[in-house]
Design an enzyme around this catalytic site. Structure first.
Site, PDB file in Angstrom:
ATOM      1  CE  LYS A  26      11.073  56.822  -1.956  1.00 42.18           C
ATOM      2  NZ  LYS A  26      10.528  58.072  -1.427  1.00 42.18           N
ATOM      3  CE1 TYR A  56      10.312  62.502  -3.380  1.00 42.17           C
ATOM      4  CE2 TYR A  56       9.923  61.737  -1.154  1.00 42.17           C
ATOM      5  CZ  TYR A  56       9.865  61.534  -2.519  1.00 42.17           C
ATOM      6  OH  TYR A  56       9.360  60.354  -3.010  1.00 42.17           O
ATOM      7  N   GLY A 107       2.485  54.382   6.196  1.00 44.10           N
ATOM      8  CA  GLY A 107       3.543  55.339   6.523  1.00 44.10           C
ATOM      9  C   GLY A 107       3.154  56.726   6.046  1.00 44.10           C
ATOM     10  CG  LEU A 108       3.778  61.547   6.775  1.00 45.66           C
ATOM     11  CD1 LEU A 108       2.274  61.871   6.756  1.00 45.66           C
ATOM     12  CD2 LEU A 108       4.488  62.460   7.764  1.00 45.66           C
ATOM     13  N   GLY A 109       4.061  59.878   3.669  1.00 44.82           N
ATOM     14  CA  GLY A 109       4.846  60.372   2.537  1.00 44.82           C
ATOM     15  C   GLY A 109       5.280  61.814   2.797  1.00 44.82           C
ATOM     16  N   PRO A 168       5.874  48.806   9.069  1.00 42.45           N
ATOM     17  CG  PRO A 168       5.758  50.215  10.906  1.00 42.45           C
ATOM     18  CD  PRO A 168       6.728  49.627   9.913  1.00 42.45           C
ATOM     19  CB  ALA A 169       0.673  48.138   6.381  1.00 38.12           C
ATOM     20  CG  ASP A 181       8.623  57.139   1.250  1.00 36.44           C
ATOM     21  OD1 ASP A 181       9.212  56.050   1.111  1.00 36.44           O
ATOM     22  OD2 ASP A 181       8.569  58.005   0.349  1.00 36.44           O
ATOM     23  CG  HIS A 200      13.809  58.271  -6.127  1.00 36.45           C
ATOM     24  ND1 HIS A 200      13.835  59.386  -5.336  1.00 36.45           N
ATOM     25  CD2 HIS A 200      12.502  58.099  -6.450  1.00 36.45           C
ATOM     26  CE1 HIS A 200      12.606  59.849  -5.172  1.00 36.45           C
ATOM     27  NE2 HIS A 200      11.783  59.090  -5.859  1.00 36.45           N
ATOM     28  N   GLY A 227      13.292  39.091  10.012  1.00 39.96           N
ATOM     29  CA  GLY A 227      12.321  39.292  11.085  1.00 39.96           C
ATOM     30  C   GLY A 227      11.902  40.749  11.263  1.00 39.96           C
TER      31      GLY A 227
HETATM   32  P1  NDP Z   1      -0.737  61.093  -2.381  1.00 42.74           P
HETATM   33  O1  NDP Z   1      -1.445  60.178  -3.308  1.00 42.74           O
HETATM   34  O2  NDP Z   1      -0.332  60.621  -1.053  1.00 42.74           O
HETATM   35  O3  NDP Z   1      -1.632  62.405  -2.264  1.00 42.74           O
HETATM   36  C1  NDP Z   1      -1.235  63.487  -1.483  1.00 42.74           C
HETATM   37  C2  NDP Z   1      -2.295  64.572  -1.625  1.00 42.74           C
HETATM   38  O4  NDP Z   1      -3.520  64.154  -1.030  1.00 42.74           O
HETATM   39  C3  NDP Z   1      -1.901  65.854  -0.956  1.00 42.74           C
HETATM   40  O5  NDP Z   1      -2.380  66.915  -1.758  1.00 42.74           O
HETATM   41  C4  NDP Z   1      -2.642  65.814   0.383  1.00 42.74           C
HETATM   42  O6  NDP Z   1      -2.927  67.128   0.807  1.00 42.74           O
HETATM   43  C5  NDP Z   1      -3.922  65.079  -0.008  1.00 42.74           C
HETATM   44  N1  NDP Z   1      -4.476  64.247   1.076  1.00 42.74           N
HETATM   45  C6  NDP Z   1      -3.814  63.536   2.014  1.00 42.74           C
HETATM   46  N2  NDP Z   1      -4.660  62.842   2.780  1.00 42.74           N
HETATM   47  C7  NDP Z   1      -5.907  63.108   2.326  1.00 42.74           C
HETATM   48  C8  NDP Z   1      -7.200  62.686   2.706  1.00 42.74           C
HETATM   49  N3  NDP Z   1      -7.386  61.824   3.704  1.00 42.74           N
HETATM   50  N4  NDP Z   1      -8.258  63.191   2.023  1.00 42.74           N
HETATM   51  C9  NDP Z   1      -8.085  64.059   1.004  1.00 42.74           C
HETATM   52  N5  NDP Z   1      -6.873  64.485   0.580  1.00 42.74           N
HETATM   53  C10 NDP Z   1      -5.792  64.012   1.235  1.00 42.74           C
HETATM   54  O7  NDP Z   1       0.492  61.695  -3.191  1.00 42.74           O
HETATM   55  P2  NDP Z   1       2.050  61.569  -3.315  1.00 42.74           P
HETATM   56  O8  NDP Z   1       2.341  61.616  -4.769  1.00 42.74           O
HETATM   57  O9  NDP Z   1       2.671  62.548  -2.423  1.00 42.74           O
HETATM   58  O10 NDP Z   1       2.434  60.099  -2.828  1.00 42.74           O
HETATM   59  C11 NDP Z   1       2.639  59.747  -1.483  1.00 42.74           C
HETATM   60  C12 NDP Z   1       4.114  59.564  -1.159  1.00 42.74           C
HETATM   61  O11 NDP Z   1       4.695  58.538  -1.956  1.00 42.74           O
HETATM   62  C13 NDP Z   1       5.000  60.770  -1.476  1.00 42.74           C
HETATM   63  O12 NDP Z   1       4.819  61.821  -0.566  1.00 42.74           O
HETATM   64  C14 NDP Z   1       6.361  60.135  -1.456  1.00 42.74           C
HETATM   65  O13 NDP Z   1       6.795  59.928  -0.129  1.00 42.74           O
HETATM   66  C15 NDP Z   1       6.076  58.817  -2.173  1.00 42.74           C
HETATM   67  N6  NDP Z   1       6.310  58.892  -3.642  1.00 42.74           N
HETATM   68  C16 NDP Z   1       7.357  58.176  -4.173  1.00 42.74           C
HETATM   69  C17 NDP Z   1       7.642  58.235  -5.518  1.00 42.74           C
HETATM   70  C18 NDP Z   1       8.779  57.435  -6.056  1.00 42.74           C
HETATM   71  O14 NDP Z   1       9.216  57.720  -7.184  1.00 42.74           O
HETATM   72  N7  NDP Z   1       9.281  56.456  -5.345  1.00 42.74           N
HETATM   73  C19 NDP Z   1       6.859  59.068  -6.449  1.00 42.74           C
HETATM   74  C20 NDP Z   1       5.724  59.724  -5.827  1.00 42.74           C
HETATM   75  C21 NDP Z   1       5.482  59.624  -4.477  1.00 42.74           C
HETATM   76  P3  NDP Z   1      -2.615  67.647   2.316  1.00 42.74           P
HETATM   77  O15 NDP Z   1      -1.130  67.528   2.530  1.00 42.74           O
HETATM   78  O16 NDP Z   1      -3.103  69.040   2.300  1.00 42.74           O
HETATM   79  O17 NDP Z   1      -3.410  66.746   3.227  1.00 42.74           O
END
Ligand code: NDP
Length: 318
Positions: A80, A51, A19-21, A16-17, A46, A113, A12
């Site tokens: 992770k 990291y 999230g913040l990376g 949330p769909a 996330d 991871h 249950g």
């Molecule tokens: P994203 O695809 O989320 O891209 C992030 C980039 O886009 C940053 O440079 C950010 O810059 C920019 N950005 C954010 N919002 C916007 C917008 N609305 N318009 C234009 N540019 C934008 O990249 P990630 O590779 O970081 O992936 C997201 C998350 O996924 C990671 O942070 C991590 O938590 C997870 N991840 C997990 C992995 C795994 O192995 N499980 C591998 C890779 C990622 P700014 O900050 O300046 O806005």
């Protein structure tokens, strides 16, 4: 505020769909970014040990939860297990370190991871002898320790990341405690429909990473003389049509496919913009155009796991 779309778990719980990376979010900026996100409606963050910023993310949790307006229980927090802690005796200590850094009693979701085992203390290997082979530390050994972490109440749900269908099937054939979640790269240049279908059939919730093309790795596209995802003419055209930004189209596409999605940003305007991505429907025509963009392109190639002749050179089984 409109309720956020969620992914449901068997007990249950709801993830949330959107999230913040936090990958590549600098130590000096991530605390603020997480605070801004939570104070502007995000209920999913996330994280990952590798990291290098979980302590700073934890400062935001301590502050926001301490202020009392948002309860810990309202927020879905994922982290992770790093590849150097796959031996059974290393899993729970690594998890406890993450909990200590994040200043939490439990995680909502803990993921393996990568399906790769390094020797203790190795961040990124430079030679073959820094890896364990799959025979030395099989993934089932790591998984059983994840199951134990769940039993102990340190995490509510467990799953994996960067696993192929082959690796999921192999793991699932060896355990009664199936992975509840998978986190993989997904965006219009990498649809992975077969993997999504497999997960849907097996009750595995999927989270899309690098949904915007992963920041500086977008240069990989430029090197191929192709537009980055955010500059792709089809995406830009669809964005204009709906009065949205290109980023919002990419995030909405992920949500409409039934995945969670974790765009990273440390910029206040973009953090807020990204959460407001799913207020409209991409129509059939939009989806058909985005279908044509699939070219099986990965930003996160996994090439950092390839040293001379180790058993991990084909990480995605492709
Ligand atoms: P994203 O695809 O989320 O891209 C992030 C980039 O886009 C940053 O440079 C950010 O810059 C920019 N950005 C954010 N919002 C916007 C917008 N609305 N318009 C234009 N540019 C934008 O990249 P990630 O590779 O970081 O992936 C997201 C998350 O996924 C990671 O942070 C991590 O938590 C997870 N991840 C997990 C992995 C795994 O192995 N499980 C591998 C890779 C990622 P700014 O900050 O300046 O806005």
């Amino acid at each position: 505020m409109k309720p956020l779309r969620t992914l449901k778990y068997k007990n249950g719980d709801e993830q949330p769909a959107i999230g913040l990376g936090t990958w590549k979010s600098g130590k000096g900026e991530v605390t603020k970014a997480v605070e801004i996100a939570l104070n502007n409606g995000y209920r999913h963050i996330d994280c990952a040990a590798t990291y290098g910023n979980e302590n700073e993310v934890g400062e935001a949790f301590e502050k926001v939860f301490g202020e009392g307006e948002i309860n810990r229980e309202e927020v879905w927090i994922t982290s992770k297990l790093w590849n150097d802690s796959h031996k059974k005796e290393d899993v729970i200590p690594a998890l406890k370190k993450t909990l200590k850094d994040l200043k939490l009693d439990y995680l909502d979701l803990y993921l393996i991871h990568w399906p790769v085992a390094f020797k203790k203390g190795v961040g990124f290997p430079e030679s073959d002898d820094e890896y364990y082979s799959l025979e030395e530390v099989p993934i089932i050994e790591t998984w059983e320790a994840m199951v134990e972490a769940k039993k102990q109440g340190l995490v509510k749900h467990i799953g994996v990341s960067n696993f192929s269908i082959k690796k999921l099937k192999d793991l699932m054939s060896k355990t009664n405690e199936k992975p509840e979640a998978l986190q993989v790269e997904l965006h219009p240049y990498l649809h992975q429909n077969e993997l999504l279908e497999f997960c849907s059939k097996n009750g595995i919730n999927v989270t899309a990473y690098s949904p915007l093309g992963s920041g500086d790795r977008a240069d990989a596209m430029k090197a191929k003389d192709e537009p980055s995802l955010l500059e792709n003419p089809t995406i830009v055209k669809i964005a204009k049509k709906h009065g949205a930004s290109a980023g919002q189209v990419l995030i909405n596409w992920a949500v409409q496919r039934g995945t969670a999605v974790i765009p990273k940003s440390t910029n206040k305007g973009r953090i807020i913009e990204n959460l407001a991505s799913s207020g409209y429907q991409l129509d059939k025509e939009d989806l058909a155009e985005i279908d044509k963009l699939d070219e099986h392109f990965r930003y996160v190639t996994g090439e950092f796991f390839v040293t001379d002749g180790n058993s991990y050179s084909n990480i995605y089984d492709e």
